[in-house]
Design a protein around this motif. Structure first.
Motif, PDB file in Angstrom:
ATOM      1  N   GLN A  74      12.826   7.564  -1.315  1.00 43.02           N
ATOM      2  CA  GLN A  74      11.572   6.925  -0.911  1.00 43.02           C
ATOM      3  C   GLN A  74      11.859   5.626  -0.193  1.00 43.02           C
ATOM      4  OE1 GLN A  74       9.250   6.617  -4.578  1.00 43.02           O
ATOM      5  NE2 GLN A  74       7.843   8.111  -3.725  1.00 43.02           N
ATOM      6  N   GLY A  75      11.015   5.307   0.774  1.00 44.32           N
ATOM      7  CA  GLY A  75      11.148   4.085   1.550  1.00 44.32           C
ATOM      8  C   GLY A  75      10.236   4.202   2.746  1.00 44.32           C
ATOM      9  N   PRO A  76      10.607   3.593   3.880  1.00 43.25           N
ATOM     10  CA  PRO A  76       9.789   3.735   5.090  1.00 43.25           C
ATOM     11  C   PRO A  76       9.667   5.201   5.514  1.00 43.25           C
ATOM     12  CG  PRO A  76      11.897   2.654   5.569  1.00 43.25           C
ATOM     13  CD  PRO A  76      11.770   2.717   4.091  1.00 43.25           C
ATOM     14  N   PHE A  77      10.694   5.982   5.253  1.00 44.02           N
ATOM     15  CA  PHE A  77      10.590   7.442   5.380  1.00 44.02           C
ATOM     16  C   PHE A  77      11.065   8.031   4.051  1.00 44.02           C
ATOM     17  CE2 PHE A  77      14.554   5.964   7.231  1.00 44.02           C
ATOM     18  CZ  PHE A  77      15.531   6.773   6.664  1.00 44.02           C
ATOM     19  N   SER A  78      10.395   9.080   3.623  1.00 49.01           N
ATOM     20  CA  SER A  78      10.658   9.656   2.302  1.00 49.01           C
ATOM     21  C   SER A  78      10.922  11.149   2.427  1.00 49.01           C
ATOM     22  CB  SER A  78       9.453   9.430   1.381  1.00 49.01           C
ATOM     23  OG  SER A  78       9.164   8.046   1.265  1.00 49.01           O
ATOM     24  N   GLY A  79      11.510  11.701   1.396  1.00 48.67           N
ATOM     25  CA  GLY A  79      11.757  13.135   1.420  1.00 48.67           C
ATOM     26  C   GLY A  79      12.711  13.557   0.325  1.00 48.67           C
ATOM     27  N   CYS A  80      13.404  14.639   0.581  1.00 48.08           N
ATOM     28  CA  CYS A  80      14.296  15.244  -0.400  1.00 48.08           C
ATOM     29  C   CYS A  80      15.620  15.560   0.301  1.00 48.08           C
ATOM     30  CB  CYS A  80      13.634  16.508  -0.927  1.00 48.08           C
ATOM     31  SG  CYS A  80      14.721  17.623  -1.797  1.00 48.08           S
ATOM     32  N   ALA A  81      16.729  15.086  -0.256  1.00 44.47           N
ATOM     33  CA  ALA A  81      18.054  15.350   0.310  1.00 44.47           C
ATOM     34  C   ALA A  81      18.760  16.412  -0.523  1.00 44.47           C
ATOM     35  CB  ALA A  81      18.881  14.074   0.331  1.00 44.47           C
ATOM     36  N   LEU A  82      19.407  17.336   0.157  1.00 48.71           N
ATOM     37  CA  LEU A  82      20.103  18.435  -0.518  1.00 48.71           C
ATOM     38  C   LEU A  82      21.539  18.532  -0.016  1.00 48.71           C
ATOM     39  CD1 LEU A  82      17.332  21.117   0.047  1.00 48.71           C
ATOM     40  CD2 LEU A  82      17.968  20.261  -2.207  1.00 48.71           C
ATOM     41  N   LEU A  83      22.464  18.698  -0.938  1.00 45.71           N
ATOM     42  CA  LEU A  83      23.835  19.075  -0.595  1.00 45.71           C
ATOM     43  C   LEU A  83      24.009  20.498  -1.117  1.00 45.71           C
ATOM     44  CD1 LEU A  83      26.692  18.310   0.438  1.00 45.71           C
ATOM     45  CD2 LEU A  83      27.216  17.591  -1.893  1.00 45.71           C
ATOM     46  N   ILE A  84      24.221  21.439  -0.199  1.00 45.59           N
ATOM     47  CA  ILE A  84      24.135  22.868  -0.530  1.00 45.59           C
ATOM     48  C   ILE A  84      25.486  23.555  -0.319  1.00 45.59           C
ATOM     49  CG2 ILE A  84      22.947  25.035   0.014  1.00 45.59           C
ATOM     50  CD1 ILE A  84      20.725  23.251   1.315  1.00 45.59           C
ATOM     51  N   PHE A  85      25.856  24.413  -1.271  1.00 48.54           N
ATOM     52  CA  PHE A  85      27.060  25.238  -1.152  1.00 48.54           C
ATOM     53  C   PHE A  85      26.726  26.686  -1.466  1.00 48.54           C
ATOM     54  CE2 PHE A  85      28.314  21.156  -3.010  1.00 48.54           C
ATOM     55  CZ  PHE A  85      29.201  20.700  -2.064  1.00 48.54           C
ATOM     56  N   PRO A  86      27.455  27.633  -0.883  1.00 49.40           N
ATOM     57  CA  PRO A  86      27.396  29.002  -1.411  1.00 49.40           C
ATOM     58  C   PRO A  86      27.906  28.959  -2.845  1.00 49.40           C
ATOM     59  CG  PRO A  86      28.628  28.897   0.662  1.00 49.40           C
ATOM     60  CD  PRO A  86      28.405  27.494   0.236  1.00 49.40           C
ATOM     61  N   GLU A  87      27.292  29.715  -3.741  1.00 50.46           N
ATOM     62  CA  GLU A  87      27.686  29.642  -5.161  1.00 50.46           C
ATOM     63  C   GLU A  87      29.155  30.001  -5.341  1.00 50.46           C
ATOM     64  OE1 GLU A  87      25.290  30.264  -9.241  1.00 50.46           O
ATOM     65  OE2 GLU A  87      25.240  31.952  -7.865  1.00 50.46           O
ATOM     66  N   MET A 130      22.393   5.410   6.519  1.00 48.74           N
ATOM     67  CA  MET A 130      21.235   5.545   7.418  1.00 48.74           C
ATOM     68  C   MET A 130      20.292   4.356   7.260  1.00 48.74           C
ATOM     69  SD  MET A 130      20.041   9.555   7.301  1.00 48.74           S
ATOM     70  CE  MET A 130      18.515   9.235   8.175  1.00 48.74           C
ATOM     71  N   ALA A 131      19.935   4.055   6.006  1.00 41.98           N
ATOM     72  CA  ALA A 131      18.989   2.969   5.742  1.00 41.98           C
ATOM     73  C   ALA A 131      19.545   1.631   6.229  1.00 41.98           C
ATOM     74  CB  ALA A 131      18.681   2.906   4.247  1.00 41.98           C
ATOM     75  N   ASN A 132      20.809   1.395   5.932  1.00 39.71           N
ATOM     76  CA  ASN A 132      21.439   0.122   6.294  1.00 39.71           C
ATOM     77  C   ASN A 132      21.490  -0.066   7.809  1.00 39.71           C
ATOM     78  OD1 ASN A 132      22.879  -2.314   5.624  1.00 39.71           O
ATOM     79  ND2 ASN A 132      24.738  -1.294   6.315  1.00 39.71           N
ATOM     80  N   MET A 133      21.893   0.980   8.529  1.00 38.61           N
ATOM     81  CA  MET A 133      22.016   0.866   9.979  1.00 38.61           C
ATOM     82  C   MET A 133      20.653   0.794  10.663  1.00 38.61           C
ATOM     83  SD  MET A 133      25.378   3.211  10.801  1.00 38.61           S
ATOM     84  CE  MET A 133      25.504   2.619  12.499  1.00 38.61           C
ATOM     85  N   LEU A 134      19.617   1.322   9.989  1.00 41.69           N
ATOM     86  CA  LEU A 134      18.255   1.226  10.525  1.00 41.69           C
ATOM     87  C   LEU A 134      17.532  -0.023  10.003  1.00 41.69           C
ATOM     88  CD1 LEU A 134      17.237   4.993  10.199  1.00 41.69           C
ATOM     89  CD2 LEU A 134      17.927   3.778  12.285  1.00 41.69           C
ATOM     90  N   LYS A 135      18.290  -0.850   9.246  1.00 39.42           N
ATOM     91  CA  LYS A 135      17.771  -2.116   8.693  1.00 39.42           C
ATOM     92  C   LYS A 135      16.567  -1.891   7.772  1.00 39.42           C
ATOM     93  CE  LYS A 135      19.671  -5.108  12.292  1.00 39.42           C
ATOM     94  NZ  LYS A 135      20.824  -5.450  11.453  1.00 39.42           N
ATOM     95  N   ARG A 136      16.682  -0.892   6.935  1.00 36.94           N
ATOM     96  CA  ARG A 136      15.663  -0.598   5.933  1.00 36.94           C
ATOM     97  C   ARG A 136      16.360  -0.300   4.608  1.00 36.94           C
ATOM     98  NH1 ARG A 136      13.417  -2.030   9.857  1.00 36.94           N
ATOM     99  NH2 ARG A 136      11.365  -1.400  10.683  1.00 36.94           N
ATOM    100  N   SER A 137      15.578  -0.059   3.552  1.00 36.63           N
ATOM    101  CA  SER A 137      16.180   0.315   2.272  1.00 36.63           C
ATOM    102  C   SER A 137      15.469   1.544   1.720  1.00 36.63           C
ATOM    103  CB  SER A 137      16.105  -0.841   1.267  1.00 36.63           C
ATOM    104  OG  SER A 137      14.764  -1.177   1.010  1.00 36.63           O
ATOM    105  N   LEU A 138      16.218   2.328   0.961  1.00 32.18           N
ATOM    106  CA  LEU A 138      15.687   3.547   0.339  1.00 32.18           C
ATOM    107  C   LEU A 138      16.000   3.525  -1.152  1.00 32.18           C
ATOM    108  CD1 LEU A 138      16.924   6.258   2.894  1.00 32.18           C
ATOM    109  CD2 LEU A 138      14.577   5.436   2.650  1.00 32.18           C
ATOM    110  N   GLN A 139      15.081   4.071  -1.938  1.00 32.99           N
ATOM    111  CA  GLN A 139      15.343   4.271  -3.366  1.00 32.99           C
ATOM    112  C   GLN A 139      15.580   5.759  -3.593  1.00 32.99           C
ATOM    113  OE1 GLN A 139      12.279   2.322  -2.534  1.00 32.99           O
ATOM    114  NE2 GLN A 139      13.830   0.716  -2.412  1.00 32.99           N
ATOM    115  N   MET A 140      16.583   6.063  -4.428  1.00 36.37           N
ATOM    116  CA  MET A 140      16.921   7.465  -4.673  1.00 36.37           C
ATOM    117  C   MET A 140      16.823   7.798  -6.149  1.00 36.37           C
ATOM    118  SD  MET A 140      20.059   8.186  -2.059  1.00 36.37           S
ATOM    119  CE  MET A 140      19.964   9.940  -2.363  1.00 36.37           C
ATOM    120  N   THR A 141      16.381   9.029  -6.432  1.00 36.30           N
ATOM    121  CA  THR A 141      16.327   9.499  -7.812  1.00 36.30           C
ATOM    122  C   THR A 141      17.711   9.969  -8.250  1.00 36.30           C
ATOM    123  OG1 THR A 141      15.774  11.743  -7.080  1.00 36.30           O
ATOM    124  CG2 THR A 141      13.922  10.253  -7.563  1.00 36.30           C
ATOM    125  N   ILE A 142      17.870  10.212  -9.550  1.00 39.16           N
ATOM    126  CA  ILE A 142      19.147  10.733 -10.032  1.00 39.16           C
ATOM    127  C   ILE A 142      19.303  12.173  -9.548  1.00 39.16           C
ATOM    128  CG2 ILE A 142      19.217   9.221 -12.061  1.00 39.16           C
ATOM    129  CD1 ILE A 142      18.302  11.615 -13.738  1.00 39.16           C
TER     130      ILE A 142
END
Length: 212
Positions: A74-87, A130-142
């Motif tokens: 969450q921040g100026p832009f929000s969403g869901c980040a995924l790191l995905i692998f074939p099982e 991304m946030a740092n280079m765009l001069k913004r901050s983001l909060q992330m869930t566990i």
């Protein structure tokens, strides 16, 4: 319903690719410290696609079920980040991260924890950069570990005409000489992607001013 698809202009795509590449380099460095061995990660390209298209792309490439580490941001832009692998690749990653000295039973037992920690390192590095280079901050869930098909991971709802867009990255890992493929995906709604475009334009202007 998506009536006006948002796409990135060539300069915006180049800027985002540069930013993500720096994030991935930092992720590789952080993983290297974590496991004490060589880590190489590459990000060859970025696509902006619908959630349905992202699910279809990954299903075309992977026949096995998928496993993913998911973190909301969450921040100026929000969403869901995924790191995905074939099982089929997930235990190989755990084996690489844990030094290759555990039995299969021990690997299975440690899989959830090791994947969550690896995903946390990679996704945090990418999003924080991304946030740092765009001069913004983001909060992330566990981080949480989830399993399923592409449609499940990308939250495709056939009854809902409205859907977000996905920044879709294909990455190759080399961890302790184990070759592992995976994907980073960021699901964002249209307002968040529009904000990201504006921040990329500001970033491009700053870079051009510095070069002038």
């Amino acid at each position: 319903m998506i009536t006006e698809p948002i796409s990135l202009a060539e300069l915006e795509r180049d800027a985002l690719t540069e930013i993500v590449n720096i994030g991935v380099s930092r992720a590789a460095s952080n993983l290297r410290k974590m496991i004490g061995g060589e880590v190489l990660l590459s990000v060859p390209s970025i696509d902006v696609v619908s959630q349905r298209r992202a699910a279809r792309l990954i299903s075309e490439r992977e026949v096995s079920d998928l496993i993913a580490v998911r973190q909301n941001f969450q921040g100026p832009f929000s969403g869901c980040a995924l790191l995905i692998f074939p099982e089929t690749n997930s235990l190989e990653l755990v084996r690489a991260v844990t030094g290759g000295e555990l039995s299969t039973a021990e690997l299975v037992e440690m899989e959830h924890e090791a994947l969550a920690e690896t995903g946390n390192v990679i996704l945090n590095s990418c999003l924080a950069t991304m946030a740092n280079m765009l001069k913004r901050s983001l909060q992330m869930t566990i981080p949480e570990v989830i399993r399923g098909s592409g449609a499940t991971l990308f939250e495709v709802d056939e009854t809902n005409a409205s859907e977000g867009l996905v920044l879709f990255l294909y990455i190759n890992f080399s961890v302790r000489k184990h070759d592992i493929r995976g994907y980073i995906a960021m699901i964002m709604d249209l307002p968040s992607l529009a904000t990201l475009k504006e921040l990329l334009d500001e970033f491009i202007q700053r870079v051009m001013s510095d070069d002038a």
